[in-house]
Design a protein around this motif. Structure first.
Motif, short mmCIF file in Angstrom:
data_model
loop_
_atom_site.label_atom_id
_atom_site.label_comp_id
_atom_site.label_asym_id
_atom_site.label_seq_id
_atom_site.Cartn_x
_atom_site.Cartn_y
_atom_site.Cartn_z
N ARG B 481 0.83 -1.21 0.00
CA ARG B 481 0.00 0.00 0.00
C ARG B 481 0.86 1.25 0.00
N LEU B 483 3.90 1.51 -1.21
CA LEU B 483 4.48 1.64 -2.55
C LEU B 483 3.46 2.20 -3.52
N GLN B 484 2.23 1.73 -3.40
CA GLN B 484 1.17 2.23 -4.27
C GLN B 484 0.99 3.73 -4.10
N TYR B 487 3.74 5.60 -5.67
CA TYR B 487 3.61 5.65 -7.13
C TYR B 487 2.56 6.67 -7.52
N GLU B 488 1.48 6.68 -6.75
CA GLU B 488 0.40 7.60 -7.05
C GLU B 488 0.86 9.04 -6.89
N LEU B 498 10.30 5.49 -3.97
CA LEU B 498 9.70 4.18 -4.31
C LEU B 498 10.80 3.16 -4.60
#
Lengths: 604, 570
Positions: B481, B483-484, B487-488, B498
């Protein structure tokens, strides 16, 4: 809940070993043999379950000649993260699944010489089987990733506890290499996920992605409308993402569905945005994924974990490693890299092919130089898996060939066949090395000789399996190699010539090894008295391998009939994509002097 | 506004709004006072302090739990308490439940390992509950004074807890080191607070944010003026950061951490690494979002802030007007590049991101050479704090663009904390039980543990692998989560973070796995007697460690709670 539902059947197939492992962990103390027999029984049951797909007309079966996904099911696993429990089989995964269950039985049978901590060994072995089967069946990218990682820890222990003298080093090296690869894969997954958008797919594509199910006689559009009105969570989110009538409320709906990602990669421009260094998202995703899979294959220069892991691992684990784990890399490339990131694959086709050829040549030369029997077989795996990478990468459906995908199909089919064939022959070779190692406890090629006289039956089987690895016509190794080498000819003469000549090197190291180990007048090493003829148990493992090596060599259609439709379908799709891509590129490119004829005509 | 109306509004604010939402803290206070008084009473020595503390903690936990079920959080708004000193929102609610659940588990652990024996019991439990009270204040702080107060209330009992085992040199040394380091950091932080409050004329975080927006830093910078103001603000921010970094044990203010963890009993290590860290992260969120983000509609909190402004602020008169003036403006330009708070956010994000990368990498690399398991876990704690800070950086970076995504980033952090509770409490519990059984905390003495205590070894292996972040164990999901979210958030900085986060997973593999190797592969040593654990110890380990596997396979529920707790935050 009955066995004719795919969700029950496939789940049972995947999770039966894990459940059995749990039961083994809770059982009271039994004799070592009891644990081995229970595990063997479990692997046999799983093998029989996988054979169940061959029954035609049963509730869950695998139909020959169908290219699409079969026995598909799709339920929510972690809806908050958008992750689904999504599995199916097609011609690409099905042979690998059967290969896995088959080799698991044989490897468990080969585990009888294991004497240390048998219960732990059996538990880890069964967990490993769950991981392997899951990788081949899952179609949700995340599920795939989870299974991919599930294998790591059991493998680490299997090498680290039951391996040879340098086992700890080999185990951690294996773990570290694969983990680095999977971290790269994770980043690629996130890139693809956040750029994906389910709402961009049309009805037919949604059907192809396994999201919408068409009932008899309904058109895809109707099926989609039925699905949208249904109560599935995904349909609700889909509606939400569409934002009703207000276009400004429209949001992308991300997905981990591999099939949907394939559709997006081939039919939309979702992954074409530039991100870094002037390269597109799919270029980076392809590179990251390819590195992750190439570590597993393994391709030079990422192969260095393999000789260590193979040499130190106990015999049955070497069989699994070479027979199944390496195939996961190839499977990942064919299932994920190319269909999802076609543009990057097209651009980098030559790089991929070169990596394949370099692995072939390097692996063969390295195998020639080894004095350790098992290390030689390990390097032969590097060389043979190079064929797989080469066959997958031969993107010969170009403008020059009129987008004729025939040769490319041949290459991919050859690569797939090579994976199956190598699964049989390399597992056999590692087992044969293990048999003699169990007797004399050394593997020095220069200290063998004359085994034919002492163990005639064993030697005959071993020589047969080594010939299968060599690629002798009539045995399983030949078909894949010849397909791949033929297909390369249309793509690049240079690579074709090099890859064809690797066969000579292969023959060199295999024949030389056979000569040093099995032929000759007398045995030169220690423990000569231990060289007793092959036992029944060993025979029961070697014979099916030898048998399949011959069958697959003589009648390749028995495998091809399952895999070819799916492979051909995917290659056709990619060839069609190539044509569209080239047309789009030439349409957008302004005419210039170099554009030959077109420009010449326009000139007054 | 005359005095009576001021007192009236103060009374109604305190009695009607604040106190009902302050029940958890009151219960803790009551328990502490009661436990101290019981000893004075006749026969009070015979009352087991554990029972008192446990009762108090359970009552407090019960009060912290939402009456109408977890789903009620979805409608829970933001409510300022005690004239804006504290704030009650879903983040407060979630973290209070988190802290008190941890304390309940922790008290059981302390009782089982015998850390709090009869004589010391009262002191020990008082200190633990006192520190928890401070942490509860930290997670709900809305004012620089309460921030400082919370930090000190949580820290001072912690200093004593580190040295709770009397007569051990290492323990005392660790406590002294911790106290001196903490005092220094607190001093610097106080200086930073005074700078910030001095420039902005307020210490109430939302008011400060309005003042920051009123300063119009982008405009000033563009015009080439106001450099000195910005300099003072940046300096104040950095100095406050020192205090926060100390609590987070972030590099370069981590030096106390390995020594303290090594010197203190393992149970205290669990307390510091889970509860203290969670409170510090909450504080980081409070500061980052309090100063870096203006809610689009601050009107509901206006009534509550006015008395606060009257009492504790320097310049009250123009605040309401400036608020109204900015209310419309921020609503329209919020999220765009010329948002007046974007420099504040950028400053915060860059600072946190860099500290996070350095902490994560340094912690993981330094853990390699450790021979003491507690010291190794101390470095692992530093690395994990770095990882969690990445989520905060991502959240603050996202808030300017998309509130929904920022909430997702915070939900990732809350998920991380919840999973981390089980991993670290489990690990330290196992260490504590093994210390009692074999009197050693060296990694090498764990050799052959799989033979003597198979269950413990398997659980420890699971926890360590989960700490690496491998599926299907729970530690993987929060990492994913985070990392997500990174990225977002996008952008070169966040992508660097990241990549660093991803690579750190691979780096951390080796040292966690080394412990696994010693436990499961190495042969047992001849000199060390094989340890045996009692039934209750094993049961406790199972209770704490099994969620690591269960939440790994079924993370749905925890993820949902974390989502609920962040859904209406902004």
């Amino acid at each position: 809940m009955n066995l004719s539902e795919p969700v029950v059947y496939l789940s049972l197939l995947v999770f039966l070993p894990a459940v059995a492992a749990l039961v083994l962990a809770l059982l009271p103390r039994l004799t070592d043999d009891a644990f081995k027999f229970i595990s063997l029984a479990v692997t046999i049951v799983v093998f029989i379950l996988s054979l169940g797909f061959f029954r035609e007309g049963a509730g869950v079966d695998f139909e020959v000649g169908v290219a699409e996904m079969q026995n598909m099911f799709n339920t929510d696993w972690i809806p908050t993260f958008g992750i689904q429990y999504f599995m199916a089989l097609d011609g690409i995964s099905f042979p690998l699944v059967v290969l896995t269950t088959f080799l698991s039985v044989l490897a468990m049978g080969a585990s009888w010489p294991i004497k240390k901590h048998v219960r732990g060994y059996c538990i880890l072995f069964l967990l490993l089987e769950t991981g392997m089967l899951g990788v081949f069946m899952s179609l949700d990218f995340f599920l795939f990733y989870v299974f991919w990682e599930v294998m790591l820890l059991p493998m680490y222990f299997l090498i680290g506890v039951w391996g040879g003298p340098r086992r700890e080093y080999a185990a951690i090296k294996f773990f570290l290499y694969t983990l680095v690869g999977s971290v790269l894969m994770l980043i690629a997954i996130l890139m693809l996920y956040f750029n994906s958008d389910l709402t961009r797919l049309d009805a037919q594509q949604l059907v192809d992605a396994g999201i919408v199910h068409v009932t008899e006689g309904a058109s895809p559009e109707e099926a989609r409308n039925v699905w949208l009105e249904g109560d599935s969570l995904l349909a609700e989110r889909y509606q939400e993402a569409l934002g009703g009538d207000d276009p400004s409320q429209r949001r992308p709906l991300h997905t981990f569905n591999i099939l949907a990602l394939q559709q997006m990669g081939q039919h939309t421009d979702l992954f074409d945005a530039e991100v870094l260094g002037g390269r597109s998202i799919q270029w980076w995703a392809f590179v990251l994924l390819f590195i992750g899979f190439a570590i597993k294959v393994p391709s030079v220069p990422l192969h260095t974990w393999l000789p260590d892991a193979h040499v130190e691992a106990p015999t049955p684990i070497s069989m699994i490693l070479a027979g199944v784990l390496l195939k996961m890399g190839g499977y990942g490339i064919i299932r994920i890299c190319y269909p999802i990131c076609p543009q990057a694959g097209y651009e980098l086709a030559y790089v991929v092919c070169t990596i394949g050829v370099v692995s072939m040549v390097y692996g063969a030369f390295a195998a020639l130089a080894q004095t350790d029997f098992k290390r030689m077989v390990a390097y032969s795996s590097v060389s043979h898996m190079g064929y797989v990478v080469l066959g997958l990468g031969v993107w010969s459906a170009m403008a020059d060939t009129g987008y004729n995908a025939e040769y490319w199909k041949m290459g991919v089919n050859g690569a797939m066949y090579q994976m199956i064939g190598h699964g049989i022959s390399s597992a056999g070779m590692f087992f044969m090395v293990g048999v003699v190692y169990d007797r004399v406890h050394h593997r020095n090629l220069n200290e063998f000789g004359g085994l034919f006289a002492k163990m005639p039956l064993y030697s005959a089987l071993a020589v047969g399996l080594f010939f299968a690895g060599l690629g002798l016509p009539g045995l399983c190794g030949f078909i894949g190699e010849v397909f791949v080498v033929l297909s390369v000819w249309k793509y690049s003469y240079l690579l074709a010539i090099i890859s064809a000549s690797v066969v000579v090197l292969t023959a060199g190291y295999i024949l030389w090894a056979i000569q040093r180990v099995y032929l000759g007048a007398e045995y030169k090493g220690p423990h000569e008295e231990a060289l007793v003829p092959i036992t029944w148990r060993e025979l029961a493992i070697a014979t099916p391998l030898m048998f399949l090596a011959i069958v697959f060599g003589v009648y390749p259609n028995c495998v091809l009939q399952y895999m070819q439709p799916s492979v051909d379908r995917q290659v056709d799709h990619l060839a069609a994509w190539t044509q569209r891509y080239d047309e789009r590129e030439t349409a957008t490119k302004p005419l210039s002097e170099e554009d030959g004829q077109v420009a010449a005509v326009k000139r007054p | 506004m005359n005095l009576t109306s001021l007192i009236d509004s103060l009374l109604s604010d305190t009695l009607q709004t604040s106190l009902p939402l302050f029940g958890t803290e009151l219960a803790l206070c009551g328990t502490i006072v009661f436990m101290l008084l019981v000893r004075v009473l006749k026969g009070g020595q015979h009352v087991p302090p554990f029972l008192l503390a446990m009762t108090g903690a359970i009552i407090a936990l019960w009060l912290a739990l939402p009456r109408e079920g977890i789903e009620a959080w979805a409608d829970l708004g933001r409510q300022e308490l005690f004239t804006g000193m504290l704030v009650h929102d879903t983040l407060t609610a979630y973290l209070r439940v988190f802290l008190l659940s941890f304390v309940v588990l922790f008290l059981v652990l302390a009782q089982l390992t015998g850390l709090a024996d009869r004589d010391d019991g009262q002191d020990f439990f008082t200190l633990v509950l006192g520190a928890t009270l401070g942490m509860c204040v930290m997670v709900s702080a809305n004012h620089l004074l309460t921030i400082f107060l919370g930090v000190e209330m949580a820290s001072v009992p912690s200093y004593v807890l580190v040295g709770i085992v009397k007569g051990r040199r290492r323990s005392s040394e660790a406590a002294l080191k911790y106290a001196i380091y903490g005092a220094g950091a607190a001093g610097v932080m106080l200086y930073g607070i005074s700078l910030l409050a001095g420039v902005l004329g307020s210490a109430h975080l939302p008011t400060m944010a309005h003042e920051l927006a009123a300063l119009d830093i982008p405009g000033q910078l563009a015009a080439g003026e106001g450099g000195s103001t910005v300099m003072v603000l940046a300096l104040g921010g950095l100095m406050m950061g020192v205090g926060l970094a100390f609590k987070l044990s972030a590099v370069p203010f981590h030096f106390w951490c390995p020594d303290v963890f090594e010197g203190a009993p393992a149970e205290i290590g669990a307390f510091l690494s889970v509860a203290s860290k969670a409170a510090a992260l909450a504080l980081l969120i409070r500061v980052g979002f309090g100063l870096g983000y203006l809610p689009e509609d601050p009107a509901p909190s206006l009534a509550a802030t006015q008395p606060a402004a009257a009492i504790s602020m320097v310049s009250t008169s123009q605040i309401p007007t400036s608020q109204v003036a900015y209310q419309s403006e921020t609503a329209s330009i919020d999220g765009s590049a010329d948002d007046p708070l974007s420099p504040v956010r950028n400053f915060f994000v860059i600072l946190v991101a860099i500290v996070a990368i350095v902490s994560c990498t340094f912690g993981n690399l330094a853990a390699y050479g450790q021979t003491n398991i507690k010291r190794m876990l101390a470095y692992s704690t530093i690395a994990h704090a770095g990882f969690m800070m990445m989520a905060v950086a991502a959240a603050v970076a996202l808030i300017g663009r998309d509130v929904g995504h920022a909430e997702t980033a915070l939900s990732a952090l809350l998920l991380y904390l919840s999973i981390y509770l089980f991993m670290n409490l489990g690990a330290f519990a196992i260490i504590a039980f093994l210390r009692n059984a074999m009197h050693s905390e060296d990694i090498k003495d764990y050799a052959g543990l799989i033979r003597s205590c198979p269950m413990t070894a398997v659980m420890m292996t699971m926890i360590l692998v989960s700490l690496i972040g491998l599926p299907p164990l729970a530690g993987f999901w929060p990492k994913l989560r985070v990392l997500q979210s990174l990225y977002e958030a996008g952008g070169p900085l966040m992508i660097t973070v990241l990549v660093a986060a991803g690579m750190n997973t691979a780096i951390s593999l080796v040292y966690y796995l080394r412990v696994v190797k010693v436990m499961c592969i190495d042969p047992p040593s001849d000199t060390q007697e094989p340890p045996t654990l009692g039934f209750f110890s094993t049961a406790y380990i199972l209770v704490v460690a099994l969620p690591v596997l269960l939440f790994g396979i079924m993370p749905e529920k925890v993820a949902e709670w974390a989502d609920l707790a962040t859904k209406n935050l902004f």
